[in-house]
Motif scaffolding. Structure first.
Motif, PDB file in Angstrom:
ATOM      1  N   TYR A 144       6.694   1.366 -12.732  1.00 50.37           N
ATOM      2  CA  TYR A 144       5.302   1.128 -13.145  1.00 50.37           C
ATOM      3  C   TYR A 144       4.592   0.219 -12.142  1.00 50.37           C
ATOM      4  O   TYR A 144       3.440   0.469 -11.766  1.00 50.37           O
ATOM      5  N   LYS A 145       5.279  -0.816 -11.699  1.00 51.25           N
ATOM      6  CA  LYS A 145       4.666  -1.741 -10.747  1.00 51.25           C
ATOM      7  C   LYS A 145       4.261  -1.033  -9.456  1.00 51.25           C
ATOM      8  O   LYS A 145       3.262  -1.389  -8.828  1.00 51.25           O
ATOM      9  N   ASN A 146       5.045  -0.014  -9.068  1.00 51.03           N
ATOM     10  CA  ASN A 146       4.802   0.696  -7.811  1.00 51.03           C
ATOM     11  C   ASN A 146       3.978   1.965  -8.013  1.00 51.03           C
ATOM     12  O   ASN A 146       3.903   2.795  -7.101  1.00 51.03           O
ATOM     13  N   TYR A 147       3.390   2.124  -9.202  1.00 48.26           N
ATOM     14  CA  TYR A 147       2.530   3.280  -9.523  1.00 48.26           C
ATOM     15  C   TYR A 147       3.292   4.603  -9.446  1.00 48.26           C
ATOM     16  O   TYR A 147       2.698   5.661  -9.245  1.00 48.26           O
TER      17      TYR A 147
ATOM     18  N   ASN B  59      -4.705  -3.928  -3.021  1.00 47.50           N
ATOM     19  CA  ASN B  59      -3.925  -2.688  -3.018  1.00 47.50           C
ATOM     20  C   ASN B  59      -4.868  -1.497  -3.106  1.00 47.50           C
ATOM     21  O   ASN B  59      -5.893  -1.570  -3.793  1.00 47.50           O
ATOM     22  N   VAL B  60      -4.499  -0.426  -2.432  1.00 43.16           N
ATOM     23  CA  VAL B  60      -5.246   0.825  -2.520  1.00 43.16           C
ATOM     24  C   VAL B  60      -4.267   1.933  -2.901  1.00 43.16           C
ATOM     25  O   VAL B  60      -3.278   2.145  -2.194  1.00 43.16           O
ATOM     26  N   VAL B  61      -4.537   2.584  -4.027  1.00 41.19           N
ATOM     27  CA  VAL B  61      -3.692   3.696  -4.482  1.00 41.19           C
ATOM     28  C   VAL B  61      -4.494   4.985  -4.312  1.00 41.19           C
ATOM     29  O   VAL B  61      -5.623   5.088  -4.800  1.00 41.19           O
TER      30      VAL B  61
ATOM     31  N   ALA C 299      -1.281   6.590   3.714  1.00 40.99           N
ATOM     32  CA  ALA C 299      -2.741   6.567   3.594  1.00 40.99           C
ATOM     33  C   ALA C 299      -3.357   5.477   4.472  1.00 40.99           C
ATOM     34  O   ALA C 299      -4.517   5.588   4.879  1.00 40.99           O
ATOM     35  N   ALA C 300      -2.604   4.429   4.756  1.00 36.43           N
ATOM     36  CA  ALA C 300      -3.138   3.324   5.571  1.00 36.43           C
ATOM     37  C   ALA C 300      -3.504   3.809   6.965  1.00 36.43           C
ATOM     38  O   ALA C 300      -4.586   3.501   7.490  1.00 36.43           O
ATOM     39  N   SER C 301      -2.615   4.564   7.581  1.00 36.31           N
ATOM     40  CA  SER C 301      -2.900   5.038   8.937  1.00 36.31           C
ATOM     41  C   SER C 301      -4.039   6.048   8.935  1.00 36.31           C
ATOM     42  O   SER C 301      -4.850   6.078   9.870  1.00 36.31           O
TER      43      SER C 301
ATOM     44  N   TYR D 261      -7.725  -0.807  -5.984  1.00 36.72           N
ATOM     45  CA  TYR D 261      -8.685   0.290  -6.022  1.00 36.72           C
ATOM     46  C   TYR D 261      -7.833   1.558  -6.124  1.00 36.72           C
ATOM     47  O   TYR D 261      -6.846   1.707  -5.387  1.00 36.72           O
ATOM     48  N   MET D 262      -8.208   2.494  -6.966  1.00 37.57           N
ATOM     49  CA  MET D 262      -7.394   3.694  -7.178  1.00 37.57           C
ATOM     50  C   MET D 262      -8.300   4.918  -7.269  1.00 37.57           C
ATOM     51  O   MET D 262      -9.015   5.090  -8.249  1.00 37.57           O
ATOM     52  N   GLU D 263      -8.303   5.738  -6.223  1.00 39.76           N
ATOM     53  CA  GLU D 263      -9.176   6.918  -6.196  1.00 39.76           C
ATOM     54  C   GLU D 263      -8.506   8.058  -5.443  1.00 39.76           C
ATOM     55  O   GLU D 263      -7.398   7.912  -4.924  1.00 39.76           O
ATOM     56  N   GLY D 264      -9.203   9.193  -5.367  1.00 39.85           N
ATOM     57  CA  GLY D 264      -8.711  10.366  -4.666  1.00 39.85           C
ATOM     58  C   GLY D 264      -8.726  10.176  -3.160  1.00 39.85           C
ATOM     59  O   GLY D 264      -9.401   9.295  -2.621  1.00 39.85           O
TER      60      GLY D 264
END
Length: 993
Positions: free
Chosen positions: A752-755, A628-630, A483-485, A599-602
Motif C-alpha cells: 500500500y505504501k508503494n501504491y 511523490n508523483v504517481v 516516469a521521472a526520465s 500528485y497522482m494522475e495519468g
C-alpha cells in the motif's frame, strides 16, 4: 534445545497446500443418524449473505454509505489530533462531460491511497477540484445552445460556459461520491472560483516580476478552427494526415564565393528544397544548410539543369523525381556561405543561403525552406540573422491582403495550398507534387489540423527555470521510476510555454495597452488592484467594470505619471488552462512553503499538469509542489482498443454500478466491483475493462465473501475480549496461522505504501485461497464443529479466526470499503457504531512470529502432502498413519505436535487429517498386507541458517481399524452406533451446562 529453535528461523518457501475436510459432516448418512447428533454439533451460523444479487448490490452499498457515515468520514478524520499528516493534491478533471472510466481509475486509485492513510492514523488532506475554464467548455456550451461566438459578447459566452461547467461538475461529483470516494466535498476547488482566480493572478505576477513571463512576437502552435494559440500539451498527432508535399527549385542569383568559379558558365543552377507545407512558400526568407555536411552539384538527366542538394540525398531525390542525377562536384556545406537565391513566387525577393544546425538528412534534399513566421527553428534562424518575421496568415488560417490578391482570403491548408502550387507552376519552379502521409499536429478538442503562425503572445521562459526544475525533480520520487526520465526529457525539449489564449472563458492576463503606442502596462500596483477586485467579484470584472475602475487614478498615478485611464484598454487574452490548473497548489496547499505528499494522475500529465505545476511552483517559490508523483496508464476496451462512441466500446462507470436498460446485457455490479477492477489492474500500463473483466472481478469478490462468511459463521458466540486464548497457550497450528498473518500484514502494508495495489490483491487472493480456504479451514473444521463450545482447543481456533478476519477485512477495506463495512455490521461481537475506517489499521504483532513452530508445522505438512498424494480421491479420515523418524531434531519437532505415541486428537493428527497418528522411531513389524510405506525428507533451517540439515522420515498408511463415529465422521469409534470418546466428552460437557 528446542527453545532456541522456537526463537529464530530464516524465512523459507512454503508448500502449496492441498486439503480436504477432516470432519465428514456432509456425508450421506441416513436421516435418522444425521439428526440424532445434529444438535450436539456446533454448525456455522451467520446472517451475512454469501452473495448479493445485482438488484440488491446497489441498494446495499447506498444503505451502507448512509449507515456507516461515508459522507462524514473525511471531516471526522480531519478533526483528529495527530501530528501525522498526508496530503494528496487532486488534479482537476475537466468540467466538460460525463464521468468516464478514466475518471474512475484515477479517483479510485486516490481513494484507496487516502483510506489506507486514514486507517493508519494520518490526517488526510484531499480537496477535489475541477478545471473549469478554456476553449473546450466554451465550445460545448455554445454548441449546446446552438450559438455562434461571433454574435455573442464575451460576458454572454462566459455566462453560458460557466453554467455548462457547473452542470458537468455536479454530474461528475455525484458519480465520484457514489464510487465511495472520501473527500472534502463541501470545500472543493474550482478554477472559476474568485479566490482561486486571485491566487492564480498572484502567481502570474510573481513569475512576471522575476522575469519568467514575457511578451513576444514569435511563431506558436495555432488552431485556425478555434482561432487561438495552443500549448504543446494541447496537441494530438494524427499519424495518417495527408499533406501535399512539393519539390521546389530556388534559382541561384548570386553564387557562393567559394563555388563561383565552379558554377560560372554552367547554365541554370538552383537550390532544391522539399516541403509538406506549400502555403508557407510565400513567407520564405532563407534556405538553410548544415555546414559540416557534404553537398553536391548534380546535373538532372532529363532537363540538364544543375541542382544543389545534400550528397546523401542525391539518389533518393532523383528517385522521387523520376530521373537520374549526375554528380558534378561535391563540397562542404560551409562552402554555400554567401549564396543568394531568387524567391520562387515573388519577383524581386531573394532568399539567402544560411547555415543552421536544425537541418536533417532524413527526408528531403538536405536544404530547408525557411519561413520564420511559420516554424520554430526558422524563427531561431531569423532572430540570429535579423530576418523579417512577416506573418501573411490571419487568426482563421486565411491569407491576409499582404499575401497578394492571388492569395488573399484563401484557407492556407485548403485552397491556399492549391493557389501557391499554381503560382509555382506559373514560375516553372515546381519540380513535383505528391501526397505524403505523415504524423501531423491537430487541435486536441476540434480534431482539426493546426498551423504554426507568428503572433504576439505571452510566454513563460522555461529556459530560465528549467535547470532548477530538473534539479528539484531529482528529489521527487516517481512511481513507476521510469516516469521521472520521461518527464525530464519532455521538460528538456520545452524551450518556452505560450500561456496566452485568444478566448473569453478564462482568467484575463492583467495587462493594459496604450491605445496609441500599444505599450503594455503591468506592474505591482495595477496587478495588485486587479487581484483585489477579482477576489471580491471574480474575473468577470475585466469585462464588466469600466476602465476607470480597473485602472483608477490612484493606481495609475503610481504607475504612470500624468496618464489618463481613458488612454488605455484592457488586454483581451486569457491565461492558458494549463496555467489555470498548474497554479492549483497555491490555492489548495495550506501554506506557501508546503509541498503535497503526492500528485497522482495519468501519464499524459507528464507533459501537462505535472509539468505546469512544477514550472509555476519553481518559478514563483523555487521548489516543487510535490514529494511523490504517481503515474497511471489509460483505460482501453477488453480488446486493447481505445474507447470511443463511434466504435461502440465505451464503458460507462455508472452503468457498471447501476446496470443498464438491459439488465441481462448490463447487470449492476456495484461500486466495489469497479474498485476491485482498479486495484487488481497493473495501473502503470494501459488498463483494460469490459464485461469479461468485470464478471471476473465480481466472482473474485464473491470468493472473498465466502471466505469472510466462513470466519463470521464460526465466530458465533465468541467474544475476543473474554474468550480469547493467550498466544503461548494456543494450538500450534493456530499460532502458525498468526505467523502467516504477521508476514502478510507486513507485506500488504508495504505494498500500500508503494501504491502497488495489484500486489495487495494478489497477496490477499493467495492468503484467502491457499493459506485459508485450502489449508487452514480444511484442518480446523473438525475442531470448530465437534469440540465442546468453550473448550480451549476450540477457543484457540476462534481466537485465530477473529484475528484473521480482522486483518483480512482491514487489508481490503481501502479497496472494498462497502464490503468491509458490511462485514463489520455482521460481527457477532460488534459494538454499536463500529466502523472499520474509524478503528484503524492492523498493528503487526511480532509475538506471532514463531520460527521453530513454523518448522514443525511445515514438516508435518510435507508429510501430509506425501500421504494425500498416495490416496487420490479418497477420504483421509479412513486411514491411520505412522510417522517414523529416527531420534533427532525432526523427531523433537514432531513431539511438539504430539507428545503421546498414538493419538486421534493431537495437533499432529489434526494437521495430517487422518483418524489416528502414531509417532514412532521404527517401522512397526506387524504391518498389514495392504499398508503403504512412503519415504520423504525435510530440510530444517534454524538459528538464521546456523543449523541447516535434511532429515528423512517414513509415512506408513493403513486403513483404520476403528469404526466411523456417527457424530464427527472420523474412524475413531469402537462402535458405529456410539460416538467416539472425544465426541462423548464434548457432548457430556454440553449437556452438563
Amino acid at each position: 534445545m528446542l527453545g532456541a529453535f522456537l526463537r529464530c528461523r530464516l524465512p523459507r518457501t512454503r508448500y502449496v497446500w492441498r486439503g480436504r475436510a477432516a470432519s465428514g459432516l456432509s456425508s450421506n448418512d441416513s436421516p435418522g443418524q444425521r439428526n440424532k447428533y445434529r444438535d450436539t454439533v456446533l454448525l456455522p451460523h451467520t446472517d451475512f449473505p454469501i452473495r448479493r444479487s445485482p438488484e440488491d448490490t446497489g441498494a446495499t452499498e447506498l444503505r451502507l454509505q448512509e449507515e456507516t457515515n461515508f459522507s462524514q468520514l473525511y471531516n471526522w478524520q480531519k478533526a483528529r489530533k495527530t501530528k501525522k499528516e498526508f496530503s494528496l493534491h487532486d488534479g482537476p478533471p475537466y468540467a466538460n462531460g460525463d464521468p468516464h472510466v478514466g475518471h474512475a481509475l484515477n479517483k479510485i486509485l486516490k481513494d484507496i491511497t487516502n483510506r489506507f492513510h486514514v486507517m493508519r492514523g494520518y490526517k488526510v488532506s484531499y480537496v477535489p477540484g475541477w478545471d473549469c475554464h478554456g476553449l473546450p467548455i466554451e465550445l460545448r456550451a455554445l454548441a449546446e445552445n446552438g450559438d455562434k461566438s461571433d454574435s455573442l459578447s464575451p460576458m454572454e459566452i462566459r455566462s453560458r460556459a460557466r453554467a455548462y461547467a457547473e452542470k458537468a461538475i455536479e454530474k461528475q461529483k455525484s458519480s465520484f461520491i457514489r464510487w465511495g470516494v472520501m473527500a472534502d466535498w463541501d470545500s472543493c476547488y474550482y478554477t472559476y472560483d474568485k479566490k482561486y482566480e486571485a491566487k492564480q493572478l498572484d502567481v502570474f505576477f510573481k513569475m512576471h516580476e522575476k522575469g519568467h513571463i514575457y511578451q513576444d512576437y514569435r511563431p506558436v502552435f495555432w488552431s485556425p478552427s478555434t482561432r487561438t494559440a495552443l500549448a504543446e500539451a494541447e496537441l494530438e498527432y494524427n499519424q495518417q494526415h495527408v499533406s501535399r508535399s512539393i519539390f521546389v527549385k530556388f534559382p541561384l542569383q548570386k553564387p557562393p564565393p567559394k563555388l563561383a568559379s565552379a558554377i560560372d558558365g554552367s547554365g541554370t543552377v538552383s537550390a532544391l528544397i522539399w516541403t509538406t507545407q506549400p502555403w508557407t512558400i510565400p513567407a520564405n526568407q532563407a534556405i538553410c544548410y548544415m555546414p559540416d555536411t557534404t553537398y553536391s552539384i548534380a546535373k538532372c538527366g532529363s532537363s540538364g539543369e544543375l541542382y544543389i542538394l545534400a550528397a546523401d540525398c542525391v539518389e533518393s531525390t532523383a528517385q522521387s523525381l523520376g530521373t537520374k542525377f549526375e554528380v558534378i562536384q561535391t563540397f562542404k556545406g560551409s562552402d554555400l556561405e554567401g549564396g543568394v537565391c531568387d524567391h520562387p513566387t515573388i519577383p524581386g525577393r531573394t532568399s539567402p543561403l544560411l547555415a543552421a544546425n536544425h537541418v536533417t538528412m532524413g527526408k528531403g534534399t538536405g536544404l530547408v525552406h525557411t519561413a520564420p513566421a511559420h516554424g520554430i527553428e526558422d524563427y531561431g534562424v531569423a532572430s540570429h540573422h535579423k530576418l523579417p518575421v512577416d506573418c501573411l496568415v490571419d487568426e482563421a488560417g486565411r491569407f491576409t491582403a499582404e499575401a497578394g490578391a492571388d492569395l488573399e482570403s484563401k484557407v492556407v491548408l485548403e485552397d491556399g495550398n492549391e493557389a501557391v502550387i499554381q503560382m509555382l507552376l506559373g514560375t516553372k519552379n515546381l519540380m513535383k507534387e505528391e501526397s505524403f502521409v505523415h504524423s501531423y499536429p491537430y487541435d486536441w478538442r476540434t480534431k482539426k489540423p493546426i498551423i504554426i503562425r507568428a503572433s504576439k503572445q505571452w510566454f513563460v521562459n522555461t529556459a530560465n527555470v528549467k535547470d532548477k526544475a530538473q534539479e528539484v525533480l531529482k528529489k521527487v520520487k516517481f512511481t513507476p521510476a521510469s516516469a521521472a526520465s520521461r518527464m525530464t526529457e519532455m521538460l528538456d525539449r520545452r524551450t518556452y510555454w505560450c500561456i496566452s489564449r485568444q478566448r473569453s472563458w478564462g482568467v484575463p492576463i492583467p495587462v493594459f495597452y496604450h491605445k496609441e503606442t500599444r505599450d503594455s502596462l503591468i506592474n505591482r500596483h495595477t496587478v495588485g488592484h486587479i487581484i483585489k477586485l477579482v477576489e471580491q467579484h471574480g474575473s468577470d470584472v475585466w469585462w464588466t467594470h469600466p476602465i476607470e475602475e480597473l485602472l483608477p487614478k490612484s493606481v495609475l498615478e503610481q504607475a504612470s505619471k500624468g496618464a489618463s485611464a481613458l488612454d488605455y484598454e484592457p488586454g483581451r487574452d486569457v491565461l492558458d488552462i494549463w496555467f489555470d490548473s498548474g497554479t492549483s497548489w497555491a490555492h489548495v496547499l495550506d501554506d506557501a512553503e508546503q509541498r503535497a505528499d503526492v500528485y497522482m494522475e495519468g501519464k499524459d500529465q507528464l507533459g501537462g499538469w505535472f509539468q505546469s505545476s512544477l514550472l509555476t511552483s519553481v518559478a514563483s517559490r523555487n521548489k516543487a509542489p510535490y514529494k511523490n508523483v504517481v503515474v497511471h496508464g489509460f483505460t482501453l476496451s477488453e480488446k486493447g482498443e481505445k474507447m470511443s462512441k463511434s466504435l461502440g466500446n465505451v464503458v460507462d462507470p455508472d452503468v457498471i454500478i447501476n446496470g443498464g436498460k438491459d439488465k441481462v446485457k448490463d447487470p449492476a455490479y456495484g461500486a466495489d466491483v469497479l474498485r476491485w477492477w482498479v486495484a487488481e489492474s497493473n495501473v502503470f500500463t494501459e488498463v483494460m475493462i469490459g464485461p469479461t473483466v468485470l464478471t471476473s472481478a465480481r466472482e473474485d469478490i464473491n470468493k472473498l465473501r465466502n471466505t469472510v462468511r466462513f470466519m463470521l459463521s464460526n465466530l458465533y458466540g465468541f467474544n475476543p475480549e473474554t474468550d480469547s486464548i493467550p498466544g503461548p497457550e494456543m494450538y500450534i497450528i493456530d499460532q502458525y496461522m498468526l505467523h502467516l498473518l504477521q508476514d502478510y500484514a507486513s507485506k500488504v502494508t508495504e505494498a500500500y505504501k508503494n501504491y502497488e495495489f495489484g500486489k495487495v490483491v494478489r497477496m490477499l487472493e493467495a492468503l484467502v485461497t491457499r493459506d485459508l480456504s485450502s489449508f487452514y479451514f480444511s484442518i480446523i473444521k473438525d475442531r470448530l464443529y465437534c469440540e465442546e463450545e468453550r473448550d480451549p482447543k476450540r477457543r484457540s481456533c476462534q481466537t485465530a479466526l477473529a484475528e484473521t478476519l480482522d486483518i483480512v477485512v482491514r487489508s481490503f477495506a481501502p479497496i472494498l470499503p462497502h464490503l468491509a463495512e458490511e462485514v463489520f455490521q455482521y460481527l457477532p461481537y460488534r459494538k454499536e457504531g463500529d466502523s472499520v475506517f474509524r478503528s484503524g489499521w492492523f498493528v503487526p504483532n511480532t509475538v506471532w512470529k514463531k520460527p521453530g513452530l513454523v518448522e514443525a508445522v511445515e514438516a508435518a505438512c510435507s508429510m501430509r502432502d506425501l500421504f494425500l498424494g498416495a490416496i487420490p480421491g479418497k477420504n483421509s479420515v479412513e486411514y491411520e498413519l505412522s510417522i517414523v523418524i529416527e531420534p533427532g531434531l525432526l523427531f523433537e519437532l514432531m513431539e511438539t505436535l504430539q507428545v503421546e505415541e498414538r493419538s486421534c486428537t493431537s495437533q499432529l493428527n489434526e494437521l495430517l487429517m487422518a483418524s489416528q497418528t502414531s509417532l514412532l522411531t521404527d517401522v512397526p513389524v506387524d504391518l498389514p498386507a495392504g499398508a503403504i510405506v512412503l519415504k520423504g525428507s525435510f530440510l530444517i533451517n534454524l538459528e538464521g541458517g546456523d543449523i541447516c540439515e535434511e532429515e528423512t522420515y517414513k509415512v506408513v498408511i493403513q486403513p483404520s481399524t476403528k469404526e466411523r463415529c456417527p457424530r464427527c465422521r472420523k474412524y475413531t469409534a469402537e462402535s458405529a452406533l456410539t460416538p467416539c470418546p472425544r465426541c462423548l466428552e464434548a457432548m457430556a460437557g454440553r449437556w452438563s451446562q
